[in-house]
Each structure stands twice: as C-alpha cells, then as structure tokens.
Write an enzyme that holds these catalytic residues in place. Structure first.
Site, PDB file in Angstrom:
ATOM      1  N   GLU A 172       8.986  46.873  72.473  1.00  0.00           N
ATOM      2  CA  GLU A 172       8.187  47.812  73.275  1.00  0.00           C
ATOM      3  C   GLU A 172       7.035  48.397  72.464  1.00  0.00           C
ATOM      4  OE1 GLU A 172      11.884  49.549  75.926  1.00  0.00           O
ATOM      5  OE2 GLU A 172      11.633  50.231  73.876  1.00  0.00           O
ATOM      6  N   ASP A 186      18.597  52.773  78.064  1.00  0.00           N
ATOM      7  CA  ASP A 186      17.153  52.965  77.937  1.00  0.00           C
ATOM      8  C   ASP A 186      16.363  51.701  78.272  1.00  0.00           C
ATOM      9  OD1 ASP A 186      17.902  51.486  75.756  1.00  0.00           O
ATOM     10  OD2 ASP A 186      17.027  52.785  74.238  1.00  0.00           O
TER      11      ASP A 186
HETATM   12  P1  NAD Z   1      23.789  50.832  66.924  1.00  0.00           P
HETATM   13  O1  NAD Z   1      23.926  49.427  67.352  1.00  0.00           O
HETATM   14  O2  NAD Z   1      23.592  51.134  65.476  1.00  0.00           O
HETATM   15  O3  NAD Z   1      25.082  51.659  67.403  1.00  0.00           O
HETATM   16  C1  NAD Z   1      25.611  51.533  68.682  1.00  0.00           C
HETATM   17  C2  NAD Z   1      27.112  51.778  68.621  1.00  0.00           C
HETATM   18  O4  NAD Z   1      27.623  51.744  69.961  1.00  0.00           O
HETATM   19  C3  NAD Z   1      27.868  50.719  67.820  1.00  0.00           C
HETATM   20  O5  NAD Z   1      28.574  51.309  66.760  1.00  0.00           O
HETATM   21  C4  NAD Z   1      28.804  50.081  68.867  1.00  0.00           C
HETATM   22  O6  NAD Z   1      30.052  49.703  68.331  1.00  0.00           O
HETATM   23  C5  NAD Z   1      28.937  51.222  69.865  1.00  0.00           C
HETATM   24  N1  NAD Z   1      29.380  50.810  71.196  1.00  0.00           N
HETATM   25  C6  NAD Z   1      28.964  49.759  71.935  1.00  0.00           C
HETATM   26  N2  NAD Z   1      29.629  49.725  73.113  1.00  0.00           N
HETATM   27  C7  NAD Z   1      30.475  50.786  73.112  1.00  0.00           C
HETATM   28  C8  NAD Z   1      31.411  51.287  74.051  1.00  0.00           C
HETATM   29  N3  NAD Z   1      31.621  50.682  75.212  1.00  0.00           N
HETATM   30  N4  NAD Z   1      32.093  52.421  73.738  1.00  0.00           N
HETATM   31  C9  NAD Z   1      31.893  53.036  72.548  1.00  0.00           C
HETATM   32  N5  NAD Z   1      31.018  52.599  71.622  1.00  0.00           N
HETATM   33  C10 NAD Z   1      30.311  51.490  71.897  1.00  0.00           C
HETATM   34  O7  NAD Z   1      22.587  51.459  67.786  1.00  0.00           O
HETATM   35  P2  NAD Z   1      21.796  52.824  67.566  1.00  0.00           P
HETATM   36  O8  NAD Z   1      20.573  52.597  66.751  1.00  0.00           O
HETATM   37  O9  NAD Z   1      22.731  53.904  67.160  1.00  0.00           O
HETATM   38  O10 NAD Z   1      21.294  53.078  69.067  1.00  0.00           O
HETATM   39  C11 NAD Z   1      22.232  53.367  70.089  1.00  0.00           C
HETATM   40  C12 NAD Z   1      21.555  53.269  71.439  1.00  0.00           C
HETATM   41  O11 NAD Z   1      20.576  54.300  71.563  1.00  0.00           O
HETATM   42  C13 NAD Z   1      20.825  51.961  71.675  1.00  0.00           C
HETATM   43  O12 NAD Z   1      21.141  51.495  72.963  1.00  0.00           O
HETATM   44  C14 NAD Z   1      19.360  52.310  71.561  1.00  0.00           C
HETATM   45  O13 NAD Z   1      18.557  51.480  72.352  1.00  0.00           O
HETATM   46  C15 NAD Z   1      19.370  53.740  72.057  1.00  0.00           C
HETATM   47  N6  NAD Z   1      18.279  54.576  71.561  1.00  0.00           N
HETATM   48  C16 NAD Z   1      17.711  55.429  72.434  1.00  0.00           C
HETATM   49  C17 NAD Z   1      16.706  56.287  71.998  1.00  0.00           C
HETATM   50  C18 NAD Z   1      16.121  57.282  72.941  1.00  0.00           C
HETATM   51  O14 NAD Z   1      15.098  57.891  72.639  1.00  0.00           O
HETATM   52  N7  NAD Z   1      16.726  57.517  74.079  1.00  0.00           N
HETATM   53  C19 NAD Z   1      16.261  56.246  70.667  1.00  0.00           C
HETATM   54  C20 NAD Z   1      16.906  55.376  69.776  1.00  0.00           C
HETATM   55  C21 NAD Z   1      17.917  54.538  70.230  1.00  0.00           C
END
Ligand code: NAD
Length: 354
Positions: A68, A239
């Site tokens: 993005e 997101d």
């Molecule tokens: P990451 O991959 O480091 O961590 C995600 C975690 O979610 C992993 O540890 C995984 O095991 C866990 N997980 C997956 N499915 C699960 C479930 N059903 N139940 C419990 N845990 C589960 O990712 P991250 O960098 O921490 O980002 C997390 C999310 O936040 C991503 O989807 C990312 O796109 C989103 N994000 C959003 C924003 C925002 O501004 N809203 C900003 C950054 C990241």
C-alpha cells in the site's frame, strides 16, 4: 556514509533515518516519551483534519498480501508511506508488516526526510490506539486483553500504559511462542502480565480489548457472546478487504469510531456492514464535535485500519527529534546541477574520461 567523490560538500543532502538510527532515537528519547510525543502530534494534526488532502490508500493486492501507498499533505508538508501486509511472512522468517516513508516540502516538492517506518508504524499505531482509548475506554480502565502477540503487541501494551494508565495486560495468541516472547519483552516494565490459554481467558476483567492478529481471511477472533457491556474494543488487525477479526453481531451492538470512512468502509471491520451504517469519525471526538463514551454500559469500538495522517504526524515528530539529536545519515538523493536546467552537465561531473 557512501557519498561518492563526485558529490560536492555543500550539496543538499536528505536526512535518512535508518532502522539503526530509529532504534537509537527511541532509546534516546525514551519509549514512553516517544509514544506520548507521537500521540500528541497525531492529536494536533487530527484537530486540523480539514486542512489535509485525504484519500484512501492505494492498495495492490495479491493472494497472500497487500502493498500500500499512503499519501497525505497539508499546505506545508507532504508525506507518504510504503507499507506491506503479508500474514504468511512470519512462517518464512519475514515480518508481516514492513514500511518506509518520506516527508517533503510542498513549496519546492523536495524531500526533507526519508525514514524507516517499520518501527515507526508500530509506534504510531500504538500511540493512535491509546489516544483513542483515552477518549473511549471506561473511566478507570486498568486491564487490557491483548489478543495477537506479534510484532505490534508490546508497543500496544506500552502505549496503553504510558497514555491510558493501564496496569495489567492479559496476553493471548494462537501461537504460545508469540505469547511467551511478548511476556518476556514486557517483563521489565511495570505492567502486570498474564499469559492466557484462550481469548476468553484473556478477556476476564479487561475493560480494553485489543485484537491485533494477522490472518488473510474473515476470522472470528471475538464472537458476539464474548463481549459484555461497557468495554472498549480496539480492533487493529482487520485492515484489508476480506481480512476482519470481529463477529458482525458485535458491530451491531457497538458505537463504532473510525479514522477516514472512505478507507475504513473498504478495509475495516465495517466492510461487513451496509455502506450507510452510522460511524463516528474519531477526529470529531478529539475536536469535541462528537461525543466519545457516553455511558458506562456502552460498547465502544475503534475500527482501526491506519490512516496516512498518523504517518504524517509520526514523520513530523521524528523530523523534529532528528534535528535535536542528529541521528540520521545524509543521503545523496537530490540532483544538484550548477544550472538547474543543465542536468546533462551535472552527469558529466562523473564522466571518467574528463
Ligand atoms: P504479526 O504477524 O507479527 O503478529 C500477528 C499475531 O497474530 C501472530 O503472533 C499470530 O500467531 C497471531 N494470530 C493469528 N491468528 C490468530 C488467532 N486466530 N488468534 C490469536 N492470535 C492469532 O503481525 P503484526 O505486525 O503484529 O500485525 C498484526 C496485525 O495488525 C496485522 O494484520 C497487520 O496488518 C495489522 N496492523 C494494523 C495497523 C493499523 O494501523 N490498524 C498497523 C499495523 C499492523
């Protein structure tokens, strides 16, 4: 700094904040001061919401992820962030989210700062979550459930501690190793940390529930029967189109707050609702133009997707800290012909035959 010998010493160089510099900057400023500073910058910029050029981010989707571009500008500065989201990456030893971005001067169009934004995105997302929770969480909230214990989780926890006064964090991740990592990283903080074996257990006694999981599907991290009256939900992980975390029933029982509706209706939890479902723009709450939490039994939901102005604010804050600390590399990014129209002549400076 790898400047070539053809670069004159008086050349305009662009400060570049590397990952290493960002790490040093966070330690120099202090993590909590950094989170509060970025939250303050976002708050200030959201108060002048109408002075920004706004557009939903431009997304390139693939079956496994998204790349993005997130641009915005006011009348003085322009910013964009490049960011990806690839939930399968962690299985390959790569991060789900990486980012970089820049600030530019609207008057000349010249870049004035180039920065890593993987760490900065974690900081600004956490700062935004806490800034919003300060207005929507029930009074006296002390406990947060943190569901999804990946790269963002410690930052989210620290921001809720630094900005909202949270004292207890209850962790849950479908991968116990992620929870163990998060608990170990938070062990040195003053937070009371509890590792839980289910989302339900993590939510026991929590007034703030943060979901921050990564899965490229319509997941049900929170089902309707898990959510009681009076909580604040901070839903971060949903997101992208087809990537959500909450059961639709929760959305119908919540007052929903969003960043920028044209983007959130496509990417957020509310993609599951009709296009006319009432939502409140969070800048209006910050500006005192719309109410935040109105009673103790209300369920408030921040349907966070991340918006370009938050990155603009974070870059603006980093630019100020770079000026104070000098923590950046000078980057040879801008051509500087002696005569602005003689770009070819500048090329000849590097001609080995001259
Ligand atoms: P990451 O991959 O480091 O961590 C995600 C975690 O979610 C992993 O540890 C995984 O095991 C866990 N997980 C997956 N499915 C699960 C479930 N059903 N139940 C419990 N845990 C589960 O990712 P991250 O960098 O921490 O980002 C997390 C999310 O936040 C991503 O989807 C990312 O796109 C989103 N994000 C959003 C924003 C925002 O501004 N809203 C900003 C950054 C990241």
């Amino acid at each position: 700094m790898p400047l070539t010998e053809t670069t004159p010493s008086d050349k305009a160089l662009v400060p570049f904040v590397s990952v290493d510099h960002m790490m040093q900057l966070i330690h120099r400023v202090g993590l909590h001061a950094m989170l509060r500073g970025i939250a303050g910058a976002i708050h200030d910029d959201f108060l002048r919401w109408e002075s920004f050029d706004k557009t939903p981010r431009v997304a390139a989707h693939s079956p496994v992820g998204v790349i993005e571009l997130m641009p915005t500008a006011d009348d003085r500065q322009y910013a964009f962030k490049y960011v990806n989201g690839h939930p399968k990456n962690t299985r390959e030893g790569l991060q789900t989210v990486t980012a970089f971005g820049l600030l530019a001067d609207v008057d000349t169009g010249y870049p004035v700062l180039l920065s890593e934004m993987t760490l900065l995105t974690a900081l600004r997302t956490a700062a935004m979550s806490a800034l919003v929770a300060k207005h929507l969480a029930p009074a006296g909230a002390s406990t947060m459930a943190m569901i999804g214990n990946g790269a963002q989780a410690e930052f989210q926890s620290h921001a809720m501690m630094a900005i909202c006064g949270i004292t207890h964090v209850r962790l849950y991740d479908s991968d116990p190793e992620a929870t163990a990592k998060c608990a170990a990283n938070l062990a040195g903080s003053s937070l009371v940390v509890t590792a839980c074996r289910s989302a339900e257990e993590a939510m026991e006694g929590a007034q703030i529930i943060t979901t921050c999981t990564a899965d490229k599907r319509n997941a049900t991290i929170l089902s309707d029967n898990m959510i009681g009256a009076g909580v604040h939900i901070n839903a971060i992980g949903g997101d992208c189109p087809g990537k959500t975390e909450l059961a639709t029933g929760i959305l119908h029982r919540s007052d929903i707050f969003v960043e920028y509706p044209p983007q959130t209706r496509v990417e957020g939890e509310i993609q599951q609702l009709g296009p006319d479902h009432l939502v409140t723009e969070i800048w209006q709450v910050l500006a005192g133009l719309a109410p935040g939490r109105q009673d103790a039994r209300q369920i408030t939901l921040f349907d966070s997707v991340g918006f370009a102005i938050e990155d603009f604010s974070a870059l603006r804050f980093v630019q100020q800290k770079v000026q104070e600390t000098g923590l950046a590399l000078p980057l040879d990014l801008l051509a500087d012909p002696d005569d602005p129209r003689d770009l070819f002549g500048m090329l000849m400076r590097a001609n080995p035959e001259l």
